[in-house]
Design an enzyme around this catalytic site. Sequence first.
Site, PDB file in Angstrom:
ATOM      1  N   GLU A  21       9.042 -13.239   1.789  1.00 51.03           N
ATOM      2  CA  GLU A  21       7.695 -12.671   2.363  1.00 51.03           C
ATOM      3  C   GLU A  21       7.851 -11.376   3.195  1.00 51.03           C
ATOM      4  O   GLU A  21       8.785 -10.943   3.571  1.00 51.03           O
ATOM      5  CB  GLU A  21       6.892 -13.776   3.323  1.00 51.03           C
ATOM      6  CG  GLU A  21       5.674 -13.362   3.753  1.00 51.03           C
ATOM      7  CD  GLU A  21       5.070 -13.937   4.962  1.00 51.03           C
ATOM      8  OE1 GLU A  21       4.400 -14.973   4.410  1.00 51.03           O
ATOM      9  OE2 GLU A  21       5.108 -14.088   5.771  1.00 51.03           O
ATOM     10  N   PRO A  25       2.867  -2.969   4.658  1.00 52.65           N
ATOM     11  CA  PRO A  25       3.180  -0.976   5.906  1.00 52.65           C
ATOM     12  C   PRO A  25       1.507  -0.496   6.237  1.00 52.65           C
ATOM     13  O   PRO A  25       0.377  -0.663   5.898  1.00 52.65           O
ATOM     14  CB  PRO A  25       3.570  -0.372   5.636  1.00 52.65           C
ATOM     15  CG  PRO A  25       3.802  -0.455   3.999  1.00 52.65           C
ATOM     16  CD  PRO A  25       3.104  -1.822   3.839  1.00 52.65           C
TER      17      PRO A  25
END
Length: 606
Positions: A21, A25
């Site tokens: 997973e 960002p």
Amino acid sequence: MKISQKIEQAAKEDRVWWSFEYFPPRTAQGLQNLLDRIERMRAMGPEFIDITWNAGGRTSELTSELVKTCQKLIGLETCMHLTCTGMPKEKVDTALREAKQHGCRNVLALRGDPPVGKEWEAVEGGFRYGVDLVRHIRAEYGDYFDIAVAGYPQTQRFPPEERAREMEYLKSKVDAGANFIFTQMFYDVDMFVEWVQAARAAGINIPIVPGIMPVQTWNGFQKATSLAKITVPQAFLDELEPYKNNDEKVREVGTKLVADLCRRILAADIGIKGLHFYTMNLEKGCRLLLEELNLVPRIEVIKPLPWRQSLTPNRRTENIRPIFWANRTRSYLSRTENWDEYPNGRFGDSRSPAYGELDGYGVWIKQTAEDAHKLWNTPTTIAEIRALFSRFCLGDLAALPWSDSAPSSETTVIAQQLAKLNELGFLTINSQPAVDGARSDDRIHGWGPANGYVYQKAYLEFFVSPELLDLLIPHIEHDINITYYVINNRGDLRTNTHSDGPNAVTWGVFPGKEIVQPTIVEAISFMAWKDEAYELGRQWAKLYEPESPTNKLIDTIMDSYCLVNIVHNDYKKPQAIFEPFFKAGADYAAKYGSELAPNGANGHAN
């Protein structure tokens, strides 16, 4: 492909599998770094990956873009998180529509957490619970998507009535159409096993995938367990806490503890063979954990084709590509994304669709001006340029403008020959060695189904000065097995081939299948690639000050050098392709005595 199908296939093969997973960002540079990391971690053999959806849907566009890139460019089956938080129905529908367009077949439906410092509340026209989202997806898309839902093993430690109520909530999501369950992180194996058994007793029979959080640092471990509100067995804490001021030791001990947790899960008689790792966008913790579990050394990632397939709907059947973009996959996908159909079939080629214009795609190189100075310094002579190309072929240089990454393992087979060619003045930007019947499971050359054999014709692509090219051509034409194309930056093309059709340079023979020919050379694609190849050189020049010696030298090369590709059609003679170059190099030395730079008498830019 649906994740439930992958889980079913792994169960039939009785093998352990794992998945990763990642979360979107917050910055553009962070996004690029993450994509590079996902690319590297692909080699660890995940069955699939999933991409989270931040609280309030604040990174929804990034999530969608990551899903698209992972499906299309990296070729990883991807599961997209989708939450109710801050999501009106219209935004949910947009996310689902885009996911389907990108070829994503898997969605994790969640209520989601509220933004930090706020209470959870449904938006007008949105959804209140995860079960509502499951029902909506099923109503709108039927069985197109596999739908995952979240499970919480920690509820096994709740009071009986509350525990039963939580299990009912989970059962309602399963009854609404969920296909499998991702669990929240946990460190108490006994609690997890009890919870799985309780779920089965409640009639929940879909696959359960345990969520595993590697221990990276003491503070990170404390923060994660606190946010998730999970209990950690005292024995686990007793092992870790003595080293809380030593992150390296915490990771070492934590890796062994989590690996033991994984072994106990896999050994328990609860039908679980898969592990889902919460990476926190970090690479090392997962790698160490897989190594501790002795899983990574057993990985054999089978390449269906010698290049990476896209998983978007319209490209899943694509099985032929021109060789020219071997090091520029992203560019090829972008310039051909609007094609109605893609070359496929034994004798397909790429001449019918039109390549996208460079103006629409925008040629760029990954490196900044600072990167360029660190990587390539400030070459001012042809000899220094040649040395850069030679070092790249030998693996001493991380990148060139025509290749963002280090040479492939296949290049090492001919690295010394390529280095010599570059020293002679043939600036190579693409190549492949001849291969005569390597097994399809060969670690360097192999691809395709088991028990097959693969073949390649030797191929070289390079920039070369007109003076050196004039000496090379007679030697090439003396060998009847060599075909070539030469083009300059104005688009003037010459060749010795008399066929308009494609030349297959890679093919494979597999049991029960027609011969597969996935990589070709042909004129139309080469002419489209030419513009990009020259523009990359000009972009390189622009990383240096205008009119500086390095800027002028690279520009002069791009203005005067020709771009050439050569195929040696006798794959049983792996060294034959290099012989004309060595002869031309000797002729050049005899004629000129020393290197002759374009417009520079002593190999320097004016």
